[in-house]
Design an enzyme around this catalytic site. Structure first.
Site, PDB file in Angstrom:
ATOM      1  N   THR A 169       0.893  -3.382  -5.379  1.00  0.00           N
ATOM      2  CA  THR A 169       1.838  -2.365  -4.919  1.00  0.00           C
ATOM      3  C   THR A 169       3.231  -2.958  -4.713  1.00  0.00           C
ATOM      4  OG1 THR A 169       0.042  -1.240  -3.820  1.00  0.00           O
ATOM      5  CG2 THR A 169       2.220  -0.883  -2.879  1.00  0.00           C
ATOM      6  N   VAL A 198      -6.258   9.049  -2.258  1.00  0.00           N
ATOM      7  CA  VAL A 198      -4.862   8.772  -1.942  1.00  0.00           C
ATOM      8  C   VAL A 198      -4.846   7.661  -0.902  1.00  0.00           C
ATOM      9  CG1 VAL A 198      -2.706   9.706  -1.022  1.00  0.00           C
ATOM     10  CG2 VAL A 198      -4.180  11.145  -2.451  1.00  0.00           C
ATOM     11  N   GLY A 199      -4.064   6.636  -1.172  1.00  0.00           N
ATOM     12  CA  GLY A 199      -3.967   5.520  -0.227  1.00  0.00           C
ATOM     13  C   GLY A 199      -2.861   5.751   0.778  1.00  0.00           C
ATOM     14  N   ASP A 200      -2.464   4.673   1.435  1.00  0.00           N
ATOM     15  CA  ASP A 200      -1.416   4.769   2.468  1.00  0.00           C
ATOM     16  C   ASP A 200      -0.023   4.965   1.885  1.00  0.00           C
ATOM     17  OD1 ASP A 200      -1.906   1.999   1.463  1.00  0.00           O
ATOM     18  OD2 ASP A 200      -0.022   1.648   2.526  1.00  0.00           O
ATOM     19  N   THR A 220       1.884  -2.737   2.462  1.00  0.00           N
ATOM     20  CA  THR A 220       0.961  -2.979   1.362  1.00  0.00           C
ATOM     21  C   THR A 220      -0.329  -3.526   1.956  1.00  0.00           C
ATOM     22  OG1 THR A 220       0.557  -4.360  -0.592  1.00  0.00           O
ATOM     23  CG2 THR A 220       2.097  -5.236   1.000  1.00  0.00           C
TER      24      THR A 220
HETATM   25  N1  ASP Z   1      -1.925  -0.020  -0.146  1.00  0.00           N
HETATM   26  C1  ASP Z   1      -2.293   0.243  -1.511  1.00  0.00           C
HETATM   27  C2  ASP Z   1      -3.395   1.279  -1.525  1.00  0.00           C
HETATM   28  O1  ASP Z   1      -4.326   1.172  -0.745  1.00  0.00           O
HETATM   29  C3  ASP Z   1      -2.750  -0.959  -2.256  1.00  0.00           C
HETATM   30  C4  ASP Z   1      -1.892  -2.208  -2.106  1.00  0.00           C
HETATM   31  O2  ASP Z   1      -0.998  -2.268  -1.291  1.00  0.00           O
HETATM   32  O3  ASP Z   1      -2.119  -3.164  -2.865  1.00  0.00           O
HETATM   33  O4  ASP Z   1      -3.350   2.158  -2.349  1.00  0.00           O
END
Ligand code: ASP
Length: 310
Positions: A169, A198-200, A220
């Protein structure tokens, strides 16, 4: 005031074979964003440009280089936020576009809403004439191979902790000459995620937040953990209580580790230009520029510095 930009190219255990390219990618993005700030451009323009640079770089998991979901498709999430007005724009589960951060900005500036998702988001993108790219144009050959190898989401998360993860990310935070702050975050999420997961990253207060009253944050790491503690907002809360940017990020990441056993990282800038890049994962590629000094690093406690050329 002296403007500042900080960018990240994702937390987790970035493997040695892409560590140099990841550091180079964040340094380039930070210089491009800083060039905007130096010309008295806005923090919002600077974070958008910096994130676009990383979305266009296949070493990162955003735009070009995104990971594949359980169906072998790309679903992208992004957010951008303006600390001056608290205006925010986010998109989730958007398919096959190059620059979700710019699309998120269109949601912020051209709709009455904060977030668009899935079909509606894709229709809005079509209406704006944003070109749709074939999945294979966005996805690297290596990602396709890895996806074929690891077919389970749980395995995907395990990989992140075991140094087999390819790319990450991206995000940027900035404060401009006028003291306005902004943040942006963009991601392809986690390999083999469920379709529609859906992530953060696009969730306001989790993957990013910006408020001129305190500062801006981009996060991230493990999205499900970050959302549970609303990490970006938690960091700013600690700053509002008087903590410096670095300390606020550290206590918040520690809390996430203790409370929900999640690892991650964050970049932070305060409205006064105090900045930090912190992580509890093995590595996080990051770079910042303040007063023409570029700082950058990848491993814990590592900070390299160099003077940037005009
Ligand atoms: N936070 C991101 C997610 O969970 C992944 C990442 O930061 O690498 O979608």
């Amino acid at each position: 005031m002296d403007p500042v930009i900080v960018v990240h190219g994702g937390a987790w255990a970035i493997p040695d074979q892409i560590s140099e390219a990841s550091v180079k990618g964040v340094k380039t993005a930070a210089s491009e964003g800083f060039a905007v700030l130096k010309k008295r451009g806005s923090a919002l323009n600077a974070v958008e440009l910096a994130v676009r640079a990383m979305e266009d770089n296949p070493v990162f998991d955003a735009g070009h280089g995104a990971v594949l979901d359980a169906d072998g498709e790309v679903e992208l999430d992004a957010i951008i936020m303006d600390g001056k007005t608290l205006a925010a724009g986010a998109v989730s589960s958007i398919r096959n576009i190059s620059n979700p951060v710019t699309f998120a900005r269109s949601v912020m500036e051209k709709t009455d809403h904060v977030m668009l998702t899935d079909r509606g988001a894709n229709l809005f993108a079509d209406g704006l004439g944003i070109p749709k790219l074939a999945t294979e144009t966005l996805v690297t050959e290596n990602e396709r191979k890895e996806w074929e190898h690891y077919q389970k989401y749980a395995q995907g998360v395990k990989e992140l902790f075991n140094a087999q993860w390819d790319h990450d990310t991206v995000g940027a935070v900035a404060v401009d000459c006028d003291g306005n702050v902004a943040c942006a975050t963009s991601t392809g999420g986690i390999r083999n995620k469920m379709v529609g997961r859906v992530g953060d990253s696009p969730i306001i207060g989790s993957g990013g937040y910006a408020d001129n009253h305190s500062g801006a944050v981009s996060c991230t790491g493990h999205g499900e953990s970050i959302m549970k503690v609303t990490l970006a907002r938690l960091i700013l809360f600690h700053m509002e209580q008087g903590k410096a940017a670095g300390q606020a990020a550290e206590v918040s990441l520690q809390y996430m580790g203790e409370r929900v056993h999640g690892g991650g990282g964050a970049i932070v800038v305060s409205n006064k230009g105090d900045w930090a890049a912190k992580f509890t994962t093995e590595r996080m590629a990051w770079a910042s520029v303040k007063e023409d000094i570029m700082s950058y690093g990848l491993n814990p406690k590592e900070i390299f510095s160099e003077h940037i050329q005009d």
